[in-house]
Write an enzyme that holds these catalytic residues in place. Structure first.
Site, PDB file in Angstrom:
ATOM      1  N   TYR A  59      57.230  25.199  41.681  1.00 37.62           N
ATOM      2  CA  TYR A  59      56.884  26.414  40.733  1.00 37.62           C
ATOM      3  C   TYR A  59      57.459  26.687  41.487  1.00 37.62           C
ATOM      4  O   TYR A  59      58.603  27.671  41.927  1.00 37.62           O
ATOM      5  CB  TYR A  59      55.093  27.007  42.106  1.00 37.62           C
ATOM      6  CG  TYR A  59      54.279  25.360  41.726  1.00 37.62           C
ATOM      7  CD1 TYR A  59      53.909  25.295  40.237  1.00 37.62           C
ATOM      8  CD2 TYR A  59      53.461  25.971  42.615  1.00 37.62           C
ATOM      9  CE1 TYR A  59      53.044  24.215  40.550  1.00 37.62           C
ATOM     10  CE2 TYR A  59      51.946  25.153  42.224  1.00 37.62           C
ATOM     11  CZ  TYR A  59      51.848  24.771  40.525  1.00 37.62           C
ATOM     12  OH  TYR A  59      50.712  23.883  40.730  1.00 37.62           O
ATOM     13  N   PRO A 199      40.078  26.920  38.717  1.00 41.13           N
ATOM     14  CA  PRO A 199      39.008  27.137  38.580  1.00 41.13           C
ATOM     15  C   PRO A 199      37.945  27.925  37.786  1.00 41.13           C
ATOM     16  O   PRO A 199      36.355  28.244  37.368  1.00 41.13           O
ATOM     17  CB  PRO A 199      38.296  27.348  39.818  1.00 41.13           C
ATOM     18  CG  PRO A 199      39.811  27.997  40.157  1.00 41.13           C
ATOM     19  CD  PRO A 199      41.470  27.239  39.638  1.00 41.13           C
ATOM     20  N   ALA A 201      39.786  29.023  34.923  1.00 45.12           N
ATOM     21  CA  ALA A 201      39.926  28.906  33.646  1.00 45.12           C
ATOM     22  C   ALA A 201      41.374  29.800  33.132  1.00 45.12           C
ATOM     23  O   ALA A 201      41.416  30.717  32.524  1.00 45.12           O
ATOM     24  CB  ALA A 201      39.117  28.969  32.536  1.00 45.12           C
ATOM     25  N   GLN A 202      42.038  29.672  34.242  1.00 48.35           N
ATOM     26  CA  GLN A 202      43.520  30.644  34.667  1.00 48.35           C
ATOM     27  C   GLN A 202      42.793  32.549  34.219  1.00 48.35           C
ATOM     28  O   GLN A 202      43.441  33.130  33.459  1.00 48.35           O
ATOM     29  CB  GLN A 202      44.360  30.554  33.605  1.00 48.35           C
ATOM     30  CG  GLN A 202      44.569  28.721  33.403  1.00 48.35           C
ATOM     31  CD  GLN A 202      45.712  28.240  32.805  1.00 48.35           C
ATOM     32  OE1 GLN A 202      46.277  28.190  32.218  1.00 48.35           O
ATOM     33  NE2 GLN A 202      47.351  27.833  33.952  1.00 48.35           N
ATOM     34  N   GLY A 203      41.632  32.358  34.411  1.00 51.83           N
ATOM     35  CA  GLY A 203      40.920  34.001  34.254  1.00 51.83           C
ATOM     36  C   GLY A 203      39.913  34.145  32.994  1.00 51.83           C
ATOM     37  O   GLY A 203      39.508  34.868  33.236  1.00 51.83           O
ATOM     38  N   LEU A 204      40.174  33.304  32.162  1.00 52.17           N
ATOM     39  CA  LEU A 204      39.414  33.023  31.248  1.00 52.17           C
ATOM     40  C   LEU A 204      37.577  33.331  31.377  1.00 52.17           C
ATOM     41  O   LEU A 204      36.735  33.788  31.025  1.00 52.17           O
ATOM     42  CB  LEU A 204      39.295  31.353  31.003  1.00 52.17           C
ATOM     43  CG  LEU A 204      37.673  31.860  28.744  1.00 52.17           C
ATOM     44  CD1 LEU A 204      38.525  32.656  27.628  1.00 52.17           C
ATOM     45  CD2 LEU A 204      37.352  30.129  28.719  1.00 52.17           C
ATOM     46  N   LEU A 205      36.958  32.980  32.253  1.00 58.71           N
ATOM     47  CA  LEU A 205      35.308  32.973  33.426  1.00 58.71           C
ATOM     48  C   LEU A 205      35.379  34.538  34.244  1.00 58.71           C
ATOM     49  O   LEU A 205      34.641  34.418  35.226  1.00 58.71           O
ATOM     50  CB  LEU A 205      35.191  31.522  33.859  1.00 58.71           C
ATOM     51  CG  LEU A 205      35.596  30.201  33.192  1.00 58.71           C
ATOM     52  CD1 LEU A 205      35.647  29.138  34.152  1.00 58.71           C
ATOM     53  CD2 LEU A 205      34.178  30.293  32.442  1.00 58.71           C
ATOM     54  N   GLY A 207      36.088  36.951  32.962  1.00 64.05           N
ATOM     55  CA  GLY A 207      35.218  37.425  31.502  1.00 64.05           C
ATOM     56  C   GLY A 207      36.173  39.086  31.042  1.00 64.05           C
ATOM     57  O   GLY A 207      35.150  39.922  30.410  1.00 64.05           O
TER      58      GLY A 207
HETATM   59  N1  NAP Z   1      48.151  20.677  40.158  1.00 66.61           N
HETATM   60  C1  NAP Z   1      48.486  20.598  38.627  1.00 66.61           C
HETATM   61  O1  NAP Z   1      48.876  20.322  37.518  1.00 66.61           O
HETATM   62  C2  NAP Z   1      48.007  22.468  38.815  1.00 66.61           C
HETATM   63  C3  NAP Z   1      47.891  23.117  37.350  1.00 66.61           C
HETATM   64  C4  NAP Z   1      47.607  24.261  37.288  1.00 66.61           C
HETATM   65  C5  NAP Z   1      47.201  25.140  38.910  1.00 66.61           C
HETATM   66  N2  NAP Z   1      47.452  24.475  39.565  1.00 66.61           N
HETATM   67  C6  NAP Z   1      47.262  25.521  41.119  1.00 66.61           C
HETATM   68  O2  NAP Z   1      45.814  25.720  40.964  1.00 66.61           O
HETATM   69  C7  NAP Z   1      46.268  27.091  40.995  1.00 66.61           C
HETATM   70  C8  NAP Z   1      44.964  27.521  40.308  1.00 66.61           C
HETATM   71  O3  NAP Z   1      44.931  27.641  39.026  1.00 66.61           O
HETATM   72  P1  NAP Z   1      45.996  28.677  38.249  1.00 66.61           P
HETATM   73  O4  NAP Z   1      45.830  29.432  38.241  1.00 66.61           O
HETATM   74  O5  NAP Z   1      46.286  27.800  36.935  1.00 66.61           O
HETATM   75  O6  NAP Z   1      43.894  28.940  36.945  1.00 66.61           O
HETATM   76  P2  NAP Z   1      42.204  29.759  37.722  1.00 66.61           P
HETATM   77  O7  NAP Z   1      43.118  29.995  39.196  1.00 66.61           O
HETATM   78  O8  NAP Z   1      42.033  29.649  37.035  1.00 66.61           O
HETATM   79  O9  NAP Z   1      43.762  31.179  37.786  1.00 66.61           O
HETATM   80  C9  NAP Z   1      44.157  32.329  38.139  1.00 66.61           C
HETATM   81  C10 NAP Z   1      44.407  33.655  37.662  1.00 66.61           C
HETATM   82  O10 NAP Z   1      43.027  34.034  37.438  1.00 66.61           O
HETATM   83  C11 NAP Z   1      43.116  36.096  37.521  1.00 66.61           C
HETATM   84  N3  NAP Z   1      41.795  36.421  38.899  1.00 66.61           N
HETATM   85  C12 NAP Z   1      42.154  35.075  39.747  1.00 66.61           C
HETATM   86  N4  NAP Z   1      40.978  35.744  40.298  1.00 66.61           N
HETATM   87  C13 NAP Z   1      40.300  37.167  39.593  1.00 66.61           C
HETATM   88  C14 NAP Z   1      39.376  37.841  39.987  1.00 66.61           C
HETATM   89  N5  NAP Z   1      38.140  37.621  41.294  1.00 66.61           N
HETATM   90  N6  NAP Z   1      39.080  38.424  39.252  1.00 66.61           N
HETATM   91  C15 NAP Z   1      39.080  38.418  37.924  1.00 66.61           C
HETATM   92  N7  NAP Z   1      40.188  37.301  37.323  1.00 66.61           N
HETATM   93  C16 NAP Z   1      40.737  36.475  38.994  1.00 66.61           C
HETATM   94  C17 NAP Z   1      44.189  36.520  37.909  1.00 66.61           C
HETATM   95  O11 NAP Z   1      44.938  36.377  36.868  1.00 66.61           O
HETATM   96  P3  NAP Z   1      44.997  38.045  36.172  1.00 66.61           P
HETATM   97  O12 NAP Z   1      44.794  38.683  37.320  1.00 66.61           O
HETATM   98  O13 NAP Z   1      46.231  37.517  35.085  1.00 66.61           O
HETATM   99  O14 NAP Z   1      44.402  37.841  34.915  1.00 66.61           O
HETATM  100  C18 NAP Z   1      44.714  35.109  38.277  1.00 66.61           C
HETATM  101  O15 NAP Z   1      45.635  34.394  38.205  1.00 66.61           O
HETATM  102  C19 NAP Z   1      47.404  27.814  40.856  1.00 66.61           C
HETATM  103  O16 NAP Z   1      47.713  28.418  41.198  1.00 66.61           O
HETATM  104  C20 NAP Z   1      48.495  26.437  41.426  1.00 66.61           C
HETATM  105  O17 NAP Z   1      48.516  25.991  42.582  1.00 66.61           O
HETATM  106  C21 NAP Z   1      47.770  22.856  39.881  1.00 66.61           C
END
Ligand code: NAP
Length: 323
Positions: A59, A199, A201-205, A207
């Site tokens: 990262y 969890p 879906a990278q912000g999709l969920l 809304g």
């Molecule tokens: N092992 C692997 O292969 C792998 C792959 C992917 C990720 N990961 C790990 O998992 C972690 C989380 O996954 P991810 O970052 O891919 O996706 P995620 O946690 O599903 O989405 C994170 C994004 O969602 C939005 N968000 C977060 N909290 C929110 C809230 N309360 N309300 C509204 N929007 C919110 C933010 O983006 P915006 O504000 O820009 O919309 C944030 O950057 C990563 O940081 C990493 O440590 C591991």
């Protein structure tokens, strides 16, 4: 905050903090985020009882580990720090050397959880696990984990290590439910942990996004879920999540997290682009869905059929040229 009942010596919070966003060009949150917000997010997480912090050597090419280590400071000793090795050269001496490098960047003496970021498609896990065993023996690594592993390969890794591989970090959310097939039942019956990444879906969920308002960074430009057609298709699922959210005076993002935590062996590591998001995500640990709500969300998720794989490629290429 709620914690997992796992015999690992330290408490593991059911909501952790993912830190891929820290210092990462892909997420594009910029220098203000890397220099200040990320630090504030970690400090607030500590105040709110978060004990699970997830990073990886890859990262931001080591920047995430550095930012996390600096922000944790001496508190690192009392929380559960997880990092990952990218198994490009998966042989024992390299594993040992990379663990030392990660610990140095994090500024800690012991990696509580050292995970193999993804299965090497060509080389099995024998020598990687030999390295892991040596690291455990000298105390540099507490627990060994894997990521993006099938159940079969997870179990093979355990056989190679000769003891438990505590966790498998996989994509798990209302739009990514394959862990339900065999990983969750295995974890639940064997005292193992599934660490749910993406969890939200990278912000999709949350809304927040739709055809007219799409996120602009390269992570999400490459994620077919954010194609306009898929955002349209997600409408009914988001509406179902919103309905449950209204009943709990919560947000859709919080309900998406509560849904993931409904399964007892799961911990989630959402990333956060602000302190407010972190606070909201932490609060989701205390939301308890009823069986009926859980089933309603499952049903809505069953009806979501995004265009993915090869079929999504033309859309992804078009989207790239538009950015
Ligand atoms: N092992 C692997 O292969 C792998 C792959 C992917 C990720 N990961 C790990 O998992 C972690 C989380 O996954 P991810 O970052 O891919 O996706 P995620 O946690 O599903 O989405 C994170 C994004 O969602 C939005 N968000 C977060 N909290 C929110 C809230 N309360 N309300 C509204 N929007 C919110 C933010 O983006 P915006 O504000 O820009 O919309 C944030 O950057 C990563 O940081 C990493 O440590 C591991």
């Amino acid at each position: 905050m709620r914690y997992l009942s796992a015999d690992v010596g330290k408490k593991i919070s059911r909501i952790g903090l993912g830190t891929w966003q820290f210092g990462s060009r892909d997420w594009g949150y910029g220098e203000g985020y890397a220099g200040q917000v990320a630090h504030a997010v970690v400090r607030r997480a500590l105040e709110l009882g978060v004990t699970l912090f997830d990073t990886a050597e890859v990262y931001g090419f080591g920047r995430s580990e550095r930012i996390l280590g600096q922000a944790l400071g001496e508190d690192a000793a009392s929380v559960f720090v997880a990092t990952k090795i990218l198994p490009v050269v998966p042989v024992a001496p390299v594993v040992e050397q990379r663990a030392v490098a990660s610990a140095n960047r994090l500024g800690i003496r012991r990696l509580d959880l050292y995970q193999v970021h993804q299965p090497n498609p060509l080389v099995r896990d024998g020598t990687t696990m030999r390295g892991m065993r040596a690291l455990q023996r000298v105390g540099l690594v507490g627990e060994v984990g894997v990521s993006n592993y099938s159940l079969e390969r997870w179990q093979a890794a355990e056989a190679a290590l000769g003891s438990r591989v505590l966790s498998n970090q996989v994509r798990y959310s209302l739009v990514a439910r394959s862990p339900e097939r065999d990983l969750l039942p295995f974890a639940e019956s064997h005292g193992r942990i599934v660490i749910a990444y993406s969890p939200l879906a990278q912000g999709l969920l949350s809304g927040r996004y739709n055809r007219a308002s799409r996120p602009g960074n390269s992570v999400r430009a490459n994620n077919p879920l954010f194609l306009p057609d898929n955002l349209d298709r997600a409408g009914d699922l988001i509406a179902a999540v919103r309905e449950v959210a209204d009943a709990h005076a919560a947000t859709p993002a919080q309900i998406a997290l509560a849904w993931v935590l409904y399964r007892p062996a799961v911990v989630a590591i959402p990333g956060a682009s602000s302190v407010e998001q972190l606070e909201s995500n932490v609060a989701a640990a205390d939301i308890e869905l009823t069986e009926q709500e859980y089933q309603a969300l499952q049903a809505a998720s069953d009806q979501f059929h995004p265009v993915v794989g090869r079929a999504a490629l033309p859309g992804l290429v078009r989207a790239r040229f538009r950015h």
